[in-house]
Design an enzyme around this catalytic site. Structure first.
Site, PDB file in Angstrom:
ATOM      1  N   ASP A 197      -0.837  -5.250   0.064  1.00 33.38           N
ATOM      2  CA  ASP A 197      -0.292  -2.815  -0.148  1.00 33.38           C
ATOM      3  C   ASP A 197      -1.480  -3.722  -1.261  1.00 33.38           C
ATOM      4  OD1 ASP A 197      -0.037  -0.676  -0.017  1.00 33.38           O
ATOM      5  OD2 ASP A 197       2.459  -1.281  -0.037  1.00 33.38           O
ATOM      6  N   ASP A 249      -0.368   7.445   1.386  1.00 36.13           N
ATOM      7  CA  ASP A 249       0.983   7.396   2.420  1.00 36.13           C
ATOM      8  C   ASP A 249       0.787   8.982   3.715  1.00 36.13           C
ATOM      9  OD1 ASP A 249       1.178   4.962   1.944  1.00 36.13           O
ATOM     10  OD2 ASP A 249       2.972   5.829   0.973  1.00 36.13           O
TER      11      ASP A 249
END
Length: 442
Positions: A197, A249
């Protein structure tokens, strides 16, 4: 065990699709020939993952029957590691240590539990090397080098939990070996999927190093990049990884809990923003590497932040884009309406056919995507993305890619719509979709 029909159909499609030319070399690790399917902890469990919580979701994935429809990965996301004021706490070789208050049995035991459910286990990391490793100058396993030898302390790498991660100078001896030792540890724990990530264009050396390290373990580990990768680097993401997040997101962070946790998990604006992304990234998807539109927020009914129509459109777009289908919801409290959506093998087959659809109508809230499958049939999705007002969405067969008439099946309901000539139209409620398979008569 008898294979579901969607697997048989998708396998036949992929025999042709896999031989088709692609715009860039795909990852050579032999994994993710179809988009990954499973569950990830971030959306619902968020910052409080525990051994018990992950086990409960794994059991629910199996016992609900979702695993029988192809949902196989149970992915533990961020907040598994122990932190102190200087960032991630490290072991004697500079690698993060597990927060044993959350995972008293350790990660290997958790992975074993997931495997015993007949499922696969996913894990999480961010790039760089921990400040604690550099401060302690920990040795790099299997070498004479140390953390300070490879750290670039002028670079701060992104880490959303503990912070305090330095860059790695991959021109230095011991740098690749450090990543190799970490990957080998993950493999020994039974990791089947690894999400790295916070990476971007500046982290290409880290991505290359992790791709090499994962292959070197000898264990098949699906390699996923996150998040909001730049399309300018698409050829690189495709070369080294099995999936890459094409946007930020999907969660809205608008819930009542800490850091916006709790319900609602998402909203329509975060989902509908993916229509343009799915269109612009379409050419980069194919066997071995997929455009990841982020978690699939279906499972807990309207409280998730989407109406039933919007949830069907959500699933339809992800399937048309051949995105990984990684559920972000609470599987221990599945809503019956949503379970019916998630176990619709016709929808799953559209995702798993290995073809990412092109957008062929882009007229405000009226959107149409289409793809041709290996057997010569076309899958067409019509959307009304508006939040109010019904709309009639139309497409001609020539826009889809053929002329004349076609036998049409509604893939959400399974109903036969008969033979339709020249064009197709649907009047759709706000947020509604119509997904059809059209088999040309000629």
């Amino acid at each position: 065990m008898k294979r579901p029909q969607w697997i048989i159909a998708a396998t036949a499609a992929l025999m042709v699709v896999a031989a088709a030319p692609s715009p860039a070399t795909a990852s050579d690790n032999g994994l993710s020939i179809r988009p990954a399917m499973g569950w990830s902890s971030w959306s619902f469990v968020r910052r409080s993952p525990t051994e018990a919580a992950i086990k409960a979701q794994a059991d629910a994935l199996k016992n609900s029957g979702l695993a029988g429809h192809g949902f196989m990965y149970v992915n533990l996301d961020d907040f598994w590691m122990k932190c102190d004021s200087n960032g991630p706490v490290v072991d004697g070789n500079g690698r993060w240590v597990v927060d044993t208050a959350k995972f008293p049995s350790g990660i290997k035991a958790l992975a074993d539990y997931v495997h015993n459910d007949g499922l696969k286990f996913g894990f999480y990391v961010t790039p760089g090397i921990a400040k604690n490793a550099v401060t302690k100058n920990t040795p790099i396993a299997g070498t004479s080098h140390h953390a300070a030898d490879i750290a670039d302390t002028s670079v701060t790498e992104k880490n959303y939990n503990c912070k305090h991660m330095y860059g790695i100078d991959y021109s230095k001896a011991g740098a690749q070996e450090f990543v190799n030792s970490w990957a080998a540890q993950f493999a020994s724990w039974g990791v089947d999927y690894l999400k790295i990530d916070g990476v971007g264009t500046q982290d290409v050396p880290d991505i290359k190093a992790w791709a090499s390290a994962l292959r070197a373990t000898g264990r098949p580990i699906n390699f996923a990049l996150s998040n909001n990768l730049n399309i300018s680097g698409a050829a690189t993401w495709k070369q080294y990884a099995n999936s890459w997040r094409t946007q930020g997101d999907v969660e809205c962070y608008c819930g009542p809990g800490p850091n916006g946790s709790g319900y609602p998990i998402t909203d329509w604006s975060h989902v509908s923003a993916r229509f343009g992304t799915a269109a612009s990234w379409q050419q980069w998807a194919g066997p071995g590497g997929w455009n990841d539109l982020d978690s699939l927020e279906i499972g807990n009914g309207d409280q998730i932040g989407l109406t039933a129509d919007q949830r069907r459109s959500h699933f339809t777009l992800w399937s048309m884009a051949a995105s990984p289908l990684l559920l972000g919801t609470d599987l221990t409290h599945l809503n019956s309406t949503d379970k019916a959506m998630l176990t619709n093998d016709r929808l799953i087959a559209v995702d798993q056919d290995g073809v990412a659809a092109k957008r062929i109508v882009n007229s405000g809230s009226k959107q149409v995507f289409s793809k041709r499958e290996a057997n010569g049939s076309y899958v067409v999705a019509l959307f009304n993305t508006a939040t109010s007002g019904s709309a009639t969405v139309s497409v001609t067969w020539s826009q889809v890619g053929f002329t004349g008439s076609a036998d049409v099946t509604d893939l959400w309901s399974g109903s036969d719509r008969g033979t339709i000539s020249d064009s197709y139209s649907a009047t759709l409620r706000p947020g509604e979709t119509r997904l059809i398979r059209a088999v040309p008569a000629s």
